[in-house]
Scaffold this motif. Structure first.
Motif, PDB file in Angstrom:
ATOM      1  N   ALA A  91      12.599  20.814 -12.544  1.00  0.00           N
ATOM      2  CA  ALA A  91      12.410  22.124 -12.898  1.00  0.00           C
ATOM      3  C   ALA A  91      12.865  22.886 -11.590  1.00  0.00           C
ATOM      4  O   ALA A  91      13.608  24.092 -11.862  1.00  0.00           O
ATOM      5  CB  ALA A  91      10.694  22.613 -12.551  1.00  0.00           C
ATOM      6  N   LEU A  92      13.064  22.305 -10.602  1.00  0.00           N
ATOM      7  CA  LEU A  92      13.835  23.132  -9.548  1.00  0.00           C
ATOM      8  C   LEU A  92      15.318  23.115  -9.737  1.00  0.00           C
ATOM      9  O   LEU A  92      15.934  24.203  -9.426  1.00  0.00           O
ATOM     10  CB  LEU A  92      13.609  22.578  -7.994  1.00  0.00           C
ATOM     11  N   GLU A  93      15.804  22.070 -10.354  1.00  0.00           N
ATOM     12  CA  GLU A  93      17.320  22.012 -10.729  1.00  0.00           C
ATOM     13  C   GLU A  93      17.612  23.151 -11.805  1.00  0.00           C
ATOM     14  O   GLU A  93      18.749  23.724 -11.686  1.00  0.00           O
ATOM     15  CB  GLU A  93      17.691  20.605 -11.388  1.00  0.00           C
ATOM     16  N   PHE A  94      16.550  23.136 -12.674  1.00  0.00           N
ATOM     17  CA  PHE A  94      16.867  24.175 -13.805  1.00  0.00           C
ATOM     18  C   PHE A  94      16.791  25.745 -13.242  1.00  0.00           C
ATOM     19  O   PHE A  94      17.595  26.434 -13.870  1.00  0.00           O
ATOM     20  CB  PHE A  94      16.001  24.103 -14.939  1.00  0.00           C
ATOM     21  N   ALA A  95      15.782  26.023 -12.469  1.00  0.00           N
ATOM     22  CA  ALA A  95      15.732  27.094 -11.485  1.00  0.00           C
ATOM     23  C   ALA A  95      17.008  27.323 -10.867  1.00  0.00           C
ATOM     24  O   ALA A  95      17.543  28.686 -11.044  1.00  0.00           O
ATOM     25  CB  ALA A  95      14.650  27.210 -10.766  1.00  0.00           C
ATOM     26  N   VAL A 136      16.914  23.114  -0.984  1.00  0.00           N
ATOM     27  CA  VAL A 136      17.711  23.275   0.076  1.00  0.00           C
ATOM     28  C   VAL A 136      18.983  24.266  -0.868  1.00  0.00           C
ATOM     29  O   VAL A 136      19.477  25.403  -0.375  1.00  0.00           O
ATOM     30  CB  VAL A 136      18.647  22.317   0.924  1.00  0.00           C
ATOM     31  N   ALA A 137      19.361  23.949  -2.067  1.00  0.00           N
ATOM     32  CA  ALA A 137      20.315  24.531  -2.899  1.00  0.00           C
ATOM     33  C   ALA A 137      19.755  25.970  -3.382  1.00  0.00           C
ATOM     34  O   ALA A 137      20.545  26.845  -3.454  1.00  0.00           O
ATOM     35  CB  ALA A 137      20.951  23.615  -3.830  1.00  0.00           C
ATOM     36  N   LEU A 138      18.575  25.832  -3.810  1.00  0.00           N
ATOM     37  CA  LEU A 138      17.830  26.899  -4.541  1.00  0.00           C
ATOM     38  C   LEU A 138      17.506  28.249  -3.523  1.00  0.00           C
ATOM     39  O   LEU A 138      17.655  29.165  -3.848  1.00  0.00           O
ATOM     40  CB  LEU A 138      16.602  26.422  -5.248  1.00  0.00           C
ATOM     41  N   VAL A 558      12.565  12.864 -18.398  1.00  0.00           N
ATOM     42  CA  VAL A 558      11.981  14.090 -18.074  1.00  0.00           C
ATOM     43  C   VAL A 558      12.812  15.321 -17.832  1.00  0.00           C
ATOM     44  O   VAL A 558      12.538  16.530 -18.434  1.00  0.00           O
ATOM     45  CB  VAL A 558      11.314  14.143 -16.410  1.00  0.00           C
ATOM     46  N   ARG A 559      14.121  15.174 -17.401  1.00  0.00           N
ATOM     47  CA  ARG A 559      14.891  16.210 -17.467  1.00  0.00           C
ATOM     48  C   ARG A 559      15.461  16.796 -18.817  1.00  0.00           C
ATOM     49  O   ARG A 559      15.776  17.845 -19.245  1.00  0.00           O
ATOM     50  CB  ARG A 559      16.338  15.876 -16.459  1.00  0.00           C
ATOM     51  N   LYS A 560      15.486  15.550 -19.816  1.00  0.00           N
ATOM     52  CA  LYS A 560      15.930  15.907 -21.218  1.00  0.00           C
ATOM     53  C   LYS A 560      14.735  16.928 -21.812  1.00  0.00           C
ATOM     54  O   LYS A 560      15.097  17.844 -22.365  1.00  0.00           O
ATOM     55  CB  LYS A 560      15.941  14.746 -21.913  1.00  0.00           C
ATOM     56  N   ARG A 561      13.582  16.465 -21.591  1.00  0.00           N
ATOM     57  CA  ARG A 561      12.563  17.401 -22.048  1.00  0.00           C
ATOM     58  C   ARG A 561      12.327  18.599 -21.634  1.00  0.00           C
ATOM     59  O   ARG A 561      12.234  19.743 -22.102  1.00  0.00           O
ATOM     60  CB  ARG A 561      11.072  16.511 -22.170  1.00  0.00           C
ATOM     61  N   LEU A 562      12.422  18.537 -20.166  1.00  0.00           N
ATOM     62  CA  LEU A 562      12.519  20.124 -19.489  1.00  0.00           C
ATOM     63  C   LEU A 562      13.576  20.870 -20.037  1.00  0.00           C
ATOM     64  O   LEU A 562      13.520  21.948 -20.252  1.00  0.00           O
ATOM     65  CB  LEU A 562      12.726  19.772 -18.020  1.00  0.00           C
ATOM     66  N   ALA A 563      14.608  20.385 -20.287  1.00  0.00           N
ATOM     67  CA  ALA A 563      15.887  21.074 -20.803  1.00  0.00           C
ATOM     68  C   ALA A 563      15.445  21.601 -22.235  1.00  0.00           C
ATOM     69  O   ALA A 563      15.841  22.885 -22.621  1.00  0.00           O
ATOM     70  CB  ALA A 563      17.028  20.191 -21.111  1.00  0.00           C
ATOM     71  N   GLU A 564      14.792  20.779 -23.118  1.00  0.00           N
ATOM     72  CA  GLU A 564      14.674  21.103 -24.381  1.00  0.00           C
ATOM     73  C   GLU A 564      13.415  22.598 -24.281  1.00  0.00           C
ATOM     74  O   GLU A 564      13.574  23.262 -25.161  1.00  0.00           O
ATOM     75  CB  GLU A 564      13.858  19.995 -25.153  1.00  0.00           C
ATOM     76  N   GLN A 565      12.559  22.705 -23.209  1.00  0.00           N
ATOM     77  CA  GLN A 565      11.484  23.265 -23.445  1.00  0.00           C
ATOM     78  C   GLN A 565      11.713  24.410 -22.502  1.00  0.00           C
ATOM     79  O   GLN A 565      10.922  25.552 -22.352  1.00  0.00           O
ATOM     80  CB  GLN A 565      10.348  22.831 -23.097  1.00  0.00           C
ATOM     81  N   TRP A 566      12.776  24.554 -21.592  1.00  0.00           N
ATOM     82  CA  TRP A 566      12.910  25.535 -20.289  1.00  0.00           C
ATOM     83  C   TRP A 566      13.188  26.869 -20.996  1.00  0.00           C
ATOM     84  O   TRP A 566      12.350  27.755 -20.566  1.00  0.00           O
ATOM     85  CB  TRP A 566      14.211  25.036 -19.380  1.00  0.00           C
TER      86      TRP A 566
END
Lengths: 567, 106
Positions: A91-95, A136-138, A558-566
């Motif tokens: 979630a933080l990576e997508f943000a 740290v990146a966000l 998890v990241r695949k699902r997050l990407a689909e629903q983000w």
């Protein structure tokens, strides 16, 4: 009419997230109906939860797009496993990705967690490193706001995570500490910390003390409205130029003022903090006792042996903190800064004499890494090699009172900042790589190398402590480790999780010679070159062969699902 | 951990899916999803082994009183029969549209 307070703490994780987001904007992603549950708990005969105890919700905060991540403390103590950890990291990576694209997305973390979920051990450790890397990146784009409402608080690796947030909000019921009271009692004895003494616990790591001692930005009532307002205010403040975890000089001076041989109380620590923060040196100068000089045998450690070999030194360096070695050397054309944490049997801090990462070690690691980042600002970025042989973080009362979680966060922040700035950061595992010590020294590396040796271990807690906390027999634990490589201790099991860039065979880890040095230098060189041409995040740990072959299957899903629903 | 399966004939579909509870001490999580088939299908995963008969009694009673064509997933962490019945009732209530109540009293 007097408004009746509405408790935030009493809400479950989902309803906490709803309370933080603007009314009617809550949209959960990868929720219970998606049933992305922990595959590792089932294998150990433990009932999983359909959301693995983490709620990720999209919505708006004060009209701006946001993501709120909320940990359910009632499920497995809010422990971070592969799925729950990847939900947070993902979630933080997508943000981050949205903010990089110019879509401003706010991020709020509602922390209620004991840290790594011991049943998934090294998965938890890897996920927490990824969460920290993302923060740290966000943090450079939007404030990352952390809230510790209670009742569990934020412990273990997740206390380090909290220490990285742009702003931290707590209630009096919240607690933050690296080592939970039970673990300190188990590791250091009841004289060091009595886990049944509630007053002692709250006076040391409770919200009020943490706020008074400068580890927390806002102390709020347990009230939905008050917490919402504090979050809005923190979001409005914008990005911090110098987050708490970068205050190396300030905390360095604070540590120098301390005499660990004298009794320290929470009130006295608050006073010292206020004076040092105000730029005043404390009046009572620490008395320099006559230090016994350590015997050679006591100093021996794999970390020191490899540091000396790789830097070409035979004498230990005389730094301000003798347990952190740092020197620059070359491998061919590459400039390399080597850093190692080693035992110092006469350390001022008795709980950090065996090579543990303690208060001084955390802040000193941060100092050495940041020096390189600043010195190389306009030129070539030198490589930074963390030589990893760390038995654990330091377990002690003084350590918790003085914020060892913040010292570790400083080290994590420095390594992550160096990596993001373009320094190839390489971790070389020559001995133990345990828990908070490994998070602070090694796990933010672009590339992790390990010597294939029976004494090279990666884990989150000693077997005895892990057995006590998870209420299992040692034999049960060892049996479970055969089925779930993430809870095993050996480096070969760890390598199946895909985070290692290379597992180096045929090297004498205990008494390396010239040939061994040549082998390691060649591997380091290759890792540095490969890091220079790759992305500066930790994504290579998920794209490696081992990770793709199943070592990180749940993290990838998890990241695949997050990407689909983000959206 | 033990997995138990139950099935009951049913005719009425539920309006929408529902999720209540948490897999925490003395509690359980229930996911209720509408099913096109004329029966209730229940999967229970519980950490307390050997209570199959008790589960049967609790579920027999609830689903004889409530005609629900649904797939029900239960993840249990040692809930008592009283808590199980209460959570099942809550799941039905949420499914029938009392969205605001979702999980609020746990």
């Amino acid at each position: 009419m007097r408004r009746i307070k509405e408790s935030f703490v009493e809400r479950d994780a989902r309803n906490r997230a709803k309370a933080v987001l603007d009314r009617g904007t809550f949209r959960e992603i990868v929720g219970p109906f998606d049933r992305v549950e922990s595959p590792h708990l089932v294998m150990q005969g433990i009932v999983p939860q359909s959301d693995d105890g983490v709620i990720v919700a999209r919505g708006k905060i004060a009209g701006e797009p946001a993501v709120v991540i909320s940990i359910e403390g009632k499920f497995q103590g809010g422990g971070i496993g592969e799925v729950s950890g990847s939900k947070i990291a993902g979630a933080l990576e997508f943000a981050l990705r949205d903010n990089e694209k110019g879509i401003r997305t706010r991020a709020v973390l509602l922390l209620d967690t004991g840290g790594v979920r011991l049943q998934e051990a090294n998965y938890g450790l890897l996920c927490i490193a990824e969460i920290q890397a993302a923060i740290v990146a966000l943090r450079r784009y939007v404030p990352v706001v952390g809230v510790i409402p209670g009742k569990i608080g934020s412990f273990g690796g997740m206390s380090i995570t909290a220490g990285l947030c742009s702003a931290l909000i707590m209630t009096r019921e919240g607690r933050i500490g690296l080592n939970g009271p039970e673990v300190i009692e188990q590791e250091a004895g009841i004289e060091e910390f009595d886990a049944s003494d509630r007053e002692l616990i709250w006076n040391t790591i409770g919200g009020a003390q943490r706020h008074a001692a400068g580890f927390v930005d806002e102390l709020v009532e347990d009230d939905v409205d008050a917490i919402r307002k504090a979050i809005h205010a923190a979001c409005e403040k914008g990005c911090h130029d110098k987050p708490r975890s970068s205050h190396v000089d300030l905390y360095g001076s604070l540590l120098r003022e301390i005499d660990p041989a004298q009794p320290m109380t929470p009130v006295r620590f608050r006073e010292m903090w206020n004076k040092v923060k105000g730029g005043n040196s404390y009046t009572h100068k620490r008395r320099e006792g006559t230090k016994p000089s350590p015997k050679d045998g006591e100093l021996a450690s794999r970390g020191r042996v490899w540091f000396n070999l790789l830097t070409g030194r035979s004498q230990p360096l005389a730094g301000e903190v003798p347990s952190v070695l740092c020197a620059d050397a070359r491998i061919g054309e590459e400039r390399v800064r080597y850093i190692a944490v080693v035992p110092n049997p006469v350390s001022r801090f008795p709980r950090a004499r065996q090579g543990e990462v303690g208060l001084e070690e955390g802040w000193t690691l941060a100092k050495y890494v940041r020096e390189a980042v600043e010195a190389d600002q306009d030129g070539d970025r030198r490589a930074i090699v963390a030589i990893v042989d760390v038995p654990s973080q330091a377990y002690g009362y003084l350590e918790e009172l003085m914020g060892i979680h913040q010292a570790c966060a400083a080290a994590v922040d420095a390594y992550a900042t160096a990596r993001l700035a373009g320094h190839p950061v390489i971790a070389l595992l020559v001995g133990h790589a345990i828990s908070g010590a490994f998070l602070s020294h090694g796990l933010q590396a672009n590339r992790i190398l390990a010597i294939d040796d029976h004494a090279v271990h990666v884990h989150v807690m000693s077997k005895q402590s892990a057995a006590r906390i998870t209420r299992r027999h040692l034999e049960e634990l060892e049996e479970a480790a055969k089925k779930v490589p993430a809870i095993a201790y050996d480096i070969r099991s760890f390598s199946t999780l895909g985070a290692l860039h290379a597992l180096i065979e045929g090297v004498n880890a205990d008494a390396p010679g010239e040939e061994d040095r040549a082998v390691i230098q060649a591997k380091l060189c290759e890792a540095i070159i490969s890091a220079r041409s790759a992305s500066r995040d930790l994504s290579s740990r998920l794209s490696s062969d081992e990770a793709q072959k199943g070592g990180r299957a749940a993290s990838i899903l998890v990241r695949k699902r997050l990407a689909e629903q983000w959206m | 951990m033990e997995t138990l399966l139950f099935e009951y004939p049913a005719a009425k579909t539920v309006p929408r899916r529902a999720h209540v509870g948490v897999v925490g001490s003395g509690d359980l999580e229930i996911i209720l999803e509408p099913s096109p088939e004329p029966r209730t299908h229940i999967v229970v995963r519980t950490g307390c082994e050997g209570f199959g008969d008790t589960w049967k009694l609790v579920l027999d009673r609830f689903f004889s009183a409530n005609d629900v064509a649904a797939t029900v997933t239960i993840n249990d962490f040692g809930a008592t029969p009283g808590v199980v019945t209460m959570r099942l009732a809550q799941a039905l209530e949420v499914s029938r549209g009392h969205e605001e109540n979702q999980g609020e009293f746990c």
